[in-house]
Design an enzyme around this catalytic site. Structure first.
Site, short mmCIF file in Angstrom:
data_model
loop_
_atom_site.label_atom_id
_atom_site.label_comp_id
_atom_site.label_asym_id
_atom_site.label_seq_id
_atom_site.Cartn_x
_atom_site.Cartn_y
_atom_site.Cartn_z
N THR A 1 0.88 -1.14 0.13
CA THR A 1 0.03 -0.06 -0.12
C THR A 1 0.90 1.32 0.13
O THR A 1 0.60 2.18 -0.70
CB THR A 1 -0.99 -0.08 1.34
N PHE B 1 0.56 9.70 -8.16
CA PHE B 1 0.28 8.43 -7.79
C PHE B 1 -0.34 7.36 -8.85
O PHE B 1 -0.33 6.30 -8.94
CB PHE B 1 -0.64 8.38 -6.84
N TRP C 1 2.61 1.91 -3.39
CA TRP C 1 1.67 2.12 -4.37
C TRP C 1 1.50 3.59 -4.65
O TRP C 1 1.48 3.93 -5.65
CB TRP C 1 0.41 1.44 -4.06
N HIS C 2 1.87 4.30 -3.40
CA HIS C 2 1.56 5.65 -3.31
C HIS C 2 2.53 6.47 -4.33
O HIS C 2 2.47 7.65 -4.45
CB HIS C 2 1.48 6.26 -2.23
N GLY C 3 3.82 6.01 -4.48
CA GLY C 3 4.72 6.59 -5.18
C GLY C 3 5.92 5.89 -5.26
O GLY C 3 6.29 5.03 -4.24
#
Length: 466
Positions: free
Chosen positions: A317, A466, A320-322
């Site tokens: 998680t 993102f 995934w954001h960056g």
């Protein structure tokens, strides 16, 4: 192109809606596919080819899986699913994480080319949507789409294309083929869209200026009060930026006859970190729970394995954001907190007063946003130390007081708007008063938002990266 732009509001959207509603039903999906690609290609036309490749890949993977299952060839079906997942993840890794990996290896003396890649807009969102389609076909949870156009329209649907909410094909399959349109549904869509636009433009953009000002301060001028003021501003900016965009997506979907799931549910009123993540970016949490957490065994495993599963899910998680290590740290930070709450902390929290539970949650969430927002490790260290009383600039200074007094009205408005209070008060109004006031409120929101966009040079969208 973003929703909070004059081109979108007064050129693209009116043309899309006008042609959509004068077009016969059977041609509406093809029309949407065309305008979806125009919407995406407005900023990055070269990456349309990448998106089309992903669509074709997963569409035919779904067909192969379906036919293999129908013939009892489970091994072939699993191979098709595996190849689809592998190629999707390889594409996502190459475009989103290759530069991070290459620069990290270069730091250890291993020379790897970076290729100077730019991140395709929305690749994290649409990749997650497409690659689960063959999985759902394999599980028997979804049926094959009518044709490639129908599936392509789903993947590229412009309301949720670049920032979600993340929608699974099985959730929208029926609506891709048969959806209703009514004046009431359209009006509801306009209402939700306008509220989202006001949240993004009038709240997120304005409060974001405070965060940018504090983030830009030299390290030796950062104070304890300033660090906390800045992270509060960022937390409100991020919430109204992303939830506002999600609201606009839901509203646009309704204008076109689609119903998308809600993506935020007042996360800042949560009484635990676990609850916070049930209310924040709901579609992302649902995706990881269904396609990673449950396949790993979910909570029907031993305690050590449960904690390991949570560790893996939150690491994924975070990253995934960056493509930056601070996002991985941010994800692992939440992994530790949620593991502690499942182990014993959650039971202790339930025995405490509600106010203490709220303070506990807000404190930990605000600390997390400092990790999330500051990608440079040295600056992050200074910022976190400042939040915990070790600021180079001391407790406070005149600049902090100036920022605080200048932005106090906006801070109060944003803080109240992040709770259900306004909604509850609105629902208590007499029906006649609501009917009379609603058009005025919506028109005011649209006018003020447009006026801001006409004059403003500051209109960031945080989740583009993102």
């Amino acid at each position: 192109m973003v929703f909070s732009s004059l081109y979108f509001l007064f050129l693209y959207l009116p043309i899309v809606l006008l042609v959509y509603y004068i077009t016969p039903l059977k041609w509406r999906n093809p029309w949407l596919l065309v305008v979806n690609l125009v919407f995406y290609g407005w900023g990055e036309p070269v990456y349309i080819l990448l998106m089309l490749f992903t669509i074709v890949l997963d569409y035919f993977a779904g067909i192969i899986v379906y036919r293999c299952k129908a013939r009892g060839n489970d091994k072939g079906a699993r191979w098709a699913v595996g190849i689809s997942l592998g190629l999707n993840l390889a594409i996502l890794f190459f475009f989103k994480y290759w530069v991070l990996m290459a620069t990290t290896l270069q730091g250890f003396g291993i020379m790897v080319p970076t290729f100077e890649l730019t991140l395709p807009i929305g690749i994290s969102f649409y990749t997650f949507q497409t690659m689960t389609y063959p999985v759902d076909i394999y599980r028997g949870d979804a049926e094959l789409p009518k044709n490639l156009v129908s599936f392509g329209t789903f993947v590229t649907l412009f309301p949720q294309l670049i920032a979600g909410p993340i929608i699974k094909y099985k959730e929208l399959a029926d609506q891709m083929n048969y959806r209703t349109h009514s004046p009431e549904q359209f009006a509801s869509g306009v209402q939700v869209f306008t509220v989202g636009l006001a949240k993004k433009v009038l709240l997120a953009n304005n409060i974001g200026k405070l965060w940018d000002s504090i983030l830009a301060l030299p390290a030796d001028q950062l104070t304890v009060a300033g660090a906390w003021l800045g992270v509060v501003a960022f937390s409100l900016q991020l919430y109204f930026d992303f939830s506002g965009y999600s609201d606009m997506a839901v509203g646009l979907g309704r204008m076109l006859g689609f119903e998308f799931l809600r993506n935020f549910n007042y996360p800042y009123i949560s009484k635990s970190v676990t609850e916070f993540w049930r209310r924040w970016h709901i579609s992302l949490g649902s995706w990881f729970r269904e396609y990673m957490y449950i396949p790993l065994g979910g909570n029907r495993v031993s305690k050590p394995r449960l904690y390991f599963n949570l560790f893996l899910v939150w690491a994924a998680t975070g990253i995934w954001h960056g493509a930056s290590w601070n996002f991985l740290i941010w994800g692992l930070y939440f992994a530790v907190l949620i593991i502690l709450e499942k182990a014993f902390l959650g039971r202790l929290l339930e025995k405490l007063p509600a106010a203490v539970q709220h303070i506990y949650t807000l404190f930990l969430v605000l600390v997390s946003w400092a990790i999330f927002a500051v990608e440079d490790f040295s600056h992050m260290g200074v910022y976190l130390r400042s939040m915990f009383g070790m600021a180079p600039g001391g407790l406070t200074n005149d600049n902090v007081w100036y920022y605080f007094t200048s932005f106090l009205p906006m801070l109060i408005i944003a803080a109240v708007a992040s709770t259900p209070l306004v909604t509850k008060l609105w629902k208590k109004l007499p029906v006649k008063a609501v009917k009379a006031a609603l058009p005025v409120v919506l028109l005011a929101g649209l006018v003020f938002s447009t006026a801001y966009l006409v004059d403003a040079t500051y209109n960031p969208f945080l989740y583009f990266r993102f």
